[in-house]
Design an enzyme around this catalytic site. Structure first.
Site, PDB file in Angstrom:
ATOM      1  N   THR A  45     -24.494   8.769  24.359  1.00 21.35           N
ATOM      2  CA  THR A  45     -23.438   8.760  23.218  1.00 21.35           C
ATOM      3  C   THR A  45     -23.997   9.839  22.341  1.00 21.35           C
ATOM      4  OG1 THR A  45     -22.621   7.503  21.509  1.00 21.35           O
ATOM      5  CG2 THR A  45     -24.573   6.471  22.512  1.00 21.35           C
ATOM      6  N   ASP A  46     -23.147  10.263  21.430  1.00 18.66           N
ATOM      7  CA  ASP A  46     -23.443  11.001  20.133  1.00 18.66           C
ATOM      8  C   ASP A  46     -24.134  10.129  19.263  1.00 18.66           C
ATOM      9  OD1 ASP A  46     -21.528   9.571  19.399  1.00 18.66           O
ATOM     10  OD2 ASP A  46     -20.210  11.164  18.507  1.00 18.66           O
ATOM     11  N   GLU A  47     -24.055   8.880  19.320  1.00 19.06           N
ATOM     12  CA  GLU A  47     -24.977   8.155  18.422  1.00 19.06           C
ATOM     13  C   GLU A  47     -26.291   8.254  18.434  1.00 19.06           C
ATOM     14  OE1 GLU A  47     -22.826   4.417  17.436  1.00 19.06           O
ATOM     15  OE2 GLU A  47     -21.168   4.819  18.781  1.00 19.06           O
ATOM     16  N   TYR A  56     -27.885  -0.536  18.575  1.00 18.08           N
ATOM     17  CA  TYR A  56     -27.115   0.210  19.905  1.00 18.08           C
ATOM     18  C   TYR A  56     -27.692   1.491  20.238  1.00 18.08           C
ATOM     19  CZ  TYR A  56     -23.508   2.645  22.267  1.00 18.08           C
ATOM     20  OH  TYR A  56     -22.670   3.480  23.181  1.00 18.08           O
ATOM     21  N   LYS A  82     -29.803   3.257  23.379  1.00 17.64           N
ATOM     22  CA  LYS A  82     -29.173   4.379  24.081  1.00 17.64           C
ATOM     23  C   LYS A  82     -30.041   5.679  24.102  1.00 17.64           C
ATOM     24  CE  LYS A  82     -25.769   4.522  26.067  1.00 17.64           C
ATOM     25  NZ  LYS A  82     -25.298   4.092  27.545  1.00 17.64           N
TER      26      LYS A  82
HETATM   27  P1  NAD Z   1     -17.648  -1.461  27.487  1.00 17.13           P
HETATM   28  O1  NAD Z   1     -18.429  -2.596  26.787  1.00 17.13           O
HETATM   29  O2  NAD Z   1     -16.292  -1.573  27.552  1.00 17.13           O
HETATM   30  O3  NAD Z   1     -18.149  -1.882  29.260  1.00 17.13           O
HETATM   31  C1  NAD Z   1     -19.481  -1.906  29.695  1.00 17.13           C
HETATM   32  C2  NAD Z   1     -19.445  -2.510  30.990  1.00 17.13           C
HETATM   33  O4  NAD Z   1     -20.783  -2.748  31.350  1.00 17.13           O
HETATM   34  C3  NAD Z   1     -18.646  -4.054  31.279  1.00 17.13           C
HETATM   35  O5  NAD Z   1     -17.868  -3.847  32.289  1.00 17.13           O
HETATM   36  C4  NAD Z   1     -19.765  -4.891  31.302  1.00 17.13           C
HETATM   37  O6  NAD Z   1     -19.551  -5.928  32.129  1.00 17.13           O
HETATM   38  C5  NAD Z   1     -20.721  -4.091  31.971  1.00 17.13           C
HETATM   39  N1  NAD Z   1     -22.391  -4.686  31.957  1.00 17.13           N
HETATM   40  C6  NAD Z   1     -22.687  -4.955  30.559  1.00 17.13           C
HETATM   41  N2  NAD Z   1     -24.053  -5.389  30.841  1.00 17.13           N
HETATM   42  C7  NAD Z   1     -24.250  -5.298  32.074  1.00 17.13           C
HETATM   43  C8  NAD Z   1     -25.624  -5.530  32.857  1.00 17.13           C
HETATM   44  N3  NAD Z   1     -26.697  -6.107  32.320  1.00 17.13           N
HETATM   45  N4  NAD Z   1     -25.432  -5.418  34.138  1.00 17.13           N
HETATM   46  C9  NAD Z   1     -24.160  -4.914  34.785  1.00 17.13           C
HETATM   47  N5  NAD Z   1     -23.080  -4.471  33.896  1.00 17.13           N
HETATM   48  C10 NAD Z   1     -23.157  -4.556  32.625  1.00 17.13           C
HETATM   49  O7  NAD Z   1     -18.233  -0.217  27.314  1.00 17.13           O
HETATM   50  P2  NAD Z   1     -17.639   1.355  27.387  1.00 17.13           P
HETATM   51  O8  NAD Z   1     -16.976   1.649  26.063  1.00 17.13           O
HETATM   52  O9  NAD Z   1     -16.764   1.426  28.566  1.00 17.13           O
HETATM   53  O10 NAD Z   1     -18.951   2.150  27.660  1.00 17.13           O
HETATM   54  C11 NAD Z   1     -19.412   2.449  28.869  1.00 17.13           C
HETATM   55  C12 NAD Z   1     -20.623   3.470  28.627  1.00 17.13           C
HETATM   56  O11 NAD Z   1     -20.174   4.678  27.894  1.00 17.13           O
HETATM   57  C13 NAD Z   1     -21.792   3.013  27.926  1.00 17.13           C
HETATM   58  O12 NAD Z   1     -23.006   3.330  28.418  1.00 17.13           O
HETATM   59  C14 NAD Z   1     -21.468   3.598  26.407  1.00 17.13           C
HETATM   60  O13 NAD Z   1     -22.934   3.501  25.740  1.00 17.13           O
HETATM   61  C15 NAD Z   1     -21.067   4.958  26.929  1.00 17.13           C
HETATM   62  N6  NAD Z   1     -20.200   5.556  25.891  1.00 17.13           N
HETATM   63  C16 NAD Z   1     -19.244   5.035  25.123  1.00 17.13           C
HETATM   64  C17 NAD Z   1     -18.436   5.502  24.394  1.00 17.13           C
HETATM   65  C18 NAD Z   1     -17.391   4.832  23.637  1.00 17.13           C
HETATM   66  O14 NAD Z   1     -16.697   5.416  22.755  1.00 17.13           O
HETATM   67  N7  NAD Z   1     -16.682   3.698  24.169  1.00 17.13           N
HETATM   68  C19 NAD Z   1     -18.700   6.815  23.693  1.00 17.13           C
HETATM   69  C20 NAD Z   1     -19.769   7.398  24.308  1.00 17.13           C
HETATM   70  C21 NAD Z   1     -20.683   6.708  25.280  1.00 17.13           C
HETATM   71  P1  TYD Z   2     -16.067   1.511  16.481  1.00 14.97           P
HETATM   72  O1  TYD Z   2     -15.191   1.467  17.346  1.00 14.97           O
HETATM   73  O2  TYD Z   2     -17.026   0.247  16.319  1.00 14.97           O
HETATM   74  O3  TYD Z   2     -17.284   2.597  16.935  1.00 14.97           O
HETATM   75  P2  TYD Z   2     -18.585   3.124  16.611  1.00 14.97           P
HETATM   76  O4  TYD Z   2     -19.417   2.591  15.565  1.00 14.97           O
HETATM   77  O5  TYD Z   2     -19.503   3.097  17.620  1.00 14.97           O
HETATM   78  O6  TYD Z   2     -18.319   4.680  15.977  1.00 14.97           O
HETATM   79  O7  TYD Z   2     -16.069   1.991  14.772  1.00 14.97           O
HETATM   80  C1  TYD Z   2     -15.416   3.378  14.610  1.00 14.97           C
HETATM   81  C2  TYD Z   2     -15.485   3.550  13.224  1.00 14.97           C
HETATM   82  O8  TYD Z   2     -14.556   2.590  12.565  1.00 14.97           O
HETATM   83  C3  TYD Z   2     -16.915   3.315  12.467  1.00 14.97           C
HETATM   84  O9  TYD Z   2     -16.745   4.155  11.523  1.00 14.97           O
HETATM   85  C4  TYD Z   2     -16.614   1.689  12.022  1.00 14.97           C
HETATM   86  C5  TYD Z   2     -15.090   1.669  11.562  1.00 14.97           C
HETATM   87  N1  TYD Z   2     -14.651   0.274  11.592  1.00 14.97           N
HETATM   88  C6  TYD Z   2     -13.910  -0.171  10.780  1.00 14.97           C
HETATM   89  O10 TYD Z   2     -13.624   0.394   9.482  1.00 14.97           O
HETATM   90  N2  TYD Z   2     -13.575  -1.669  10.761  1.00 14.97           N
HETATM   91  C7  TYD Z   2     -13.549  -2.364  11.824  1.00 14.97           C
HETATM   92  O11 TYD Z   2     -12.896  -3.420  12.129  1.00 14.97           O
HETATM   93  C8  TYD Z   2     -14.143  -1.586  13.025  1.00 14.97           C
HETATM   94  C9  TYD Z   2     -14.477  -2.371  14.209  1.00 14.97           C
HETATM   95  C10 TYD Z   2     -14.803  -0.365  12.991  1.00 14.97           C
END
Ligand code: NAD
Ligand code: TYD
Length: 337
Positions: free
Chosen positions: A124-126, A151, A155
């Site tokens: 992730t960019d984070e 988090y 990562k």
């Molecule tokens: P999500 O939370 O929706 O899904 C995570 C999945 O991983 C779930 O299906 C969960 O059951 C599974 N999981 C959790 N712990 C586990 C374990 N111990 N063993 C096996 N499976 C397990 O997450 P997402 O938003 O789909 O993100 C997927 C990946 O992409 C993550 O690695 C996250 O860091 C990365 N990512 C997410 C975003 C975003 O905006 N959501 C952006 C950049 C990178």
């Molecule tokens: P989020 O979806 O939790 O993603 P990330 O923290 O990984 O970027 O949040 C996106 C942005 O929205 C972040 O700046 C936090 C803000 N946010 C709110 O203002 N209210 C909320 O209830 C949530 C969940 C996030």
């Protein structure tokens, strides 16, 4: 046939990736390994072509189970499995370090034993921390890793686990670092689906701080295509930033959702800020565009509209995940805010 081991494939992005690969690659077979935590949902996989898809429930930290599930000599491991929500990591980091760090090491060890061709770590960019909002700075592949939330720290640590495996053991590995994803089937703890669900139900929309934090949003299908491009064309040992050049203030995202639903802005409720809240994320995706030949296809306007439509048309999915456990989570996170 090619065989891919996908972890976390019942989550938001993993399930979109599984479907995209099965649709676009007729020679692909996927073993989908997921623990089905609160974020994993088999309903996300309902329309998957089952002949080329095998689901196995398991924890990536469970060495024996991973060894039993990962196919010998498979073409790639795509590691999506993670604890993924910043607010939960602020409450307790234990599960983040266990899954995101230890789990990645277990997968790496198994991939070495099984002779996997390439390891793809979905990051992730984070991990790169926060940019000031009054600059033209962007995250590039040369940016330092300086995570600010538990988090993001987990990562970043996972990236180092992958790097060390390559340097020490010669594991072929690429890393992708994407910005904030949106699209269907995202768990409604994250900004966009939470705001859609609350607006739909005429509940307050909790905006943290001044609402002027910036996130760089990308449609989930575009992220999945970027991960595939990094697998196919990425150079061993490199990380690729995946982004759609789409910076938005949180408050603008929230008002766009209210306007699309025809709901009043008076539903917005400014609440106490998140501790350590990163101010701005902004990705320079030039390397992915030039070296991987990847580019995003979905505009913000189209993507947001179709995402809102998906949530409106799938109220069963939403109501199932906004169950008792979710209500407890919501009360704990937002009750006293
Ligand atoms: P999500 O939370 O929706 O899904 C995570 C999945 O991983 C779930 O299906 C969960 O059951 C599974 N999981 C959790 N712990 C586990 C374990 N111990 N063993 C096996 N499976 C397990 O997450 P997402 O938003 O789909 O993100 C997927 C990946 O992409 C993550 O690695 C996250 O860091 C990365 N990512 C997410 C975003 C975003 O905006 N959501 C952006 C950049 C990178
Ligand atoms: P989020 O979806 O939790 O993603 P990330 O923290 O990984 O970027 O949040 C996106 C942005 O929205 C972040 O700046 C936090 C803000 N946010 C709110 O203002 N209210 C909320 O209830 C949530 C969940 C996030």
């Amino acid at each position: 046939m090619k065989t891919y081991f996908v972890t976390g494939g019942a989550g938001f992005i993993g399930s979109a990736f599984v479907k995209q690969v099965l649709d676009r690659k007729p020679d692909a077979t996927i073993v989908n390994y997921d623990a089905l935590t609160y974020a994993g949902n088999l309903a996300n996989l309902e329309d998957v072509d089952s002949d080329r898809h095998q689901f196995i429930r398991g924890d990536i930290c469970d060495r024996a189970a991973v060894m039993a599930a990962m196919p010998e000599g498979c073409d790639a491991v795509f590691n999506f499995a993670a604890e993924s929500h910043v607010d939960r990591s602020i409450e307790s980091a234990d599960e983040f370090l266990r899954t995101n760090v230890i789990g990645t090491q277990v997968l790496i060890d198994a991939a070495r034993t099984k002779g996997v061709r390439r390891f793809v770590q979905v990051s992730t960019d984070e991990v790169m921390g926060s940019l000031a909002d009054d600059t033209n700075d962007y995250f590039t592949e040369d940016s330092l890793l300086q995570p600010n939330s538990p988090y993001a720290a987990s990562k970043a640590a996972a990236e180092f686990v992958v790097r060390a495996a390559r340097e020490t053991h010669g594991v072929d590995a690429v890393i992708t670092r994407c910005g904030n994803n949106y699209g269907p089937r995202q768990f409604p703890e994250k900004l966009i689906p939470l705001m859609i669900a609350n607006a739909f139900n005429d509940e307050p929309l909790p905006v943290y701080g001044d609402g002027r934090n910036v996130r760089d949003w990308i449609y989930v299908g575009d992220h999945c295509a970027g991960i595939w491009a990094a697998f196919e064309r990425g150079i061993d040992g490199k990380a690729y930033n995946i982004g759609a050049r789409n910076e938005q203030f949180n408050i603008d995202v929230v008002t766009s959702i209210l306007d699309a639903l025809g709901k009043p802005h008076s539903l917005i409720k400014y609440v106490t800020d998140r501790p350590g809240h990163d101010r701005r994320y902004a990705i320079d995706p030039t390397l992915a565009e030039t070296e991987l030949g990847w580019k995003p296809m979905v505009t913000w306007e189209d993507g947001l509209r179709s995402t809102i439509d998906w949530y409106l048309n799938n109220s069963d999915w939403v109501n199932n995940v906004r169950n008792g456990e979710y209500q407890e989570y919501y009360a704990k996170m937002y009750g006293g805010r």
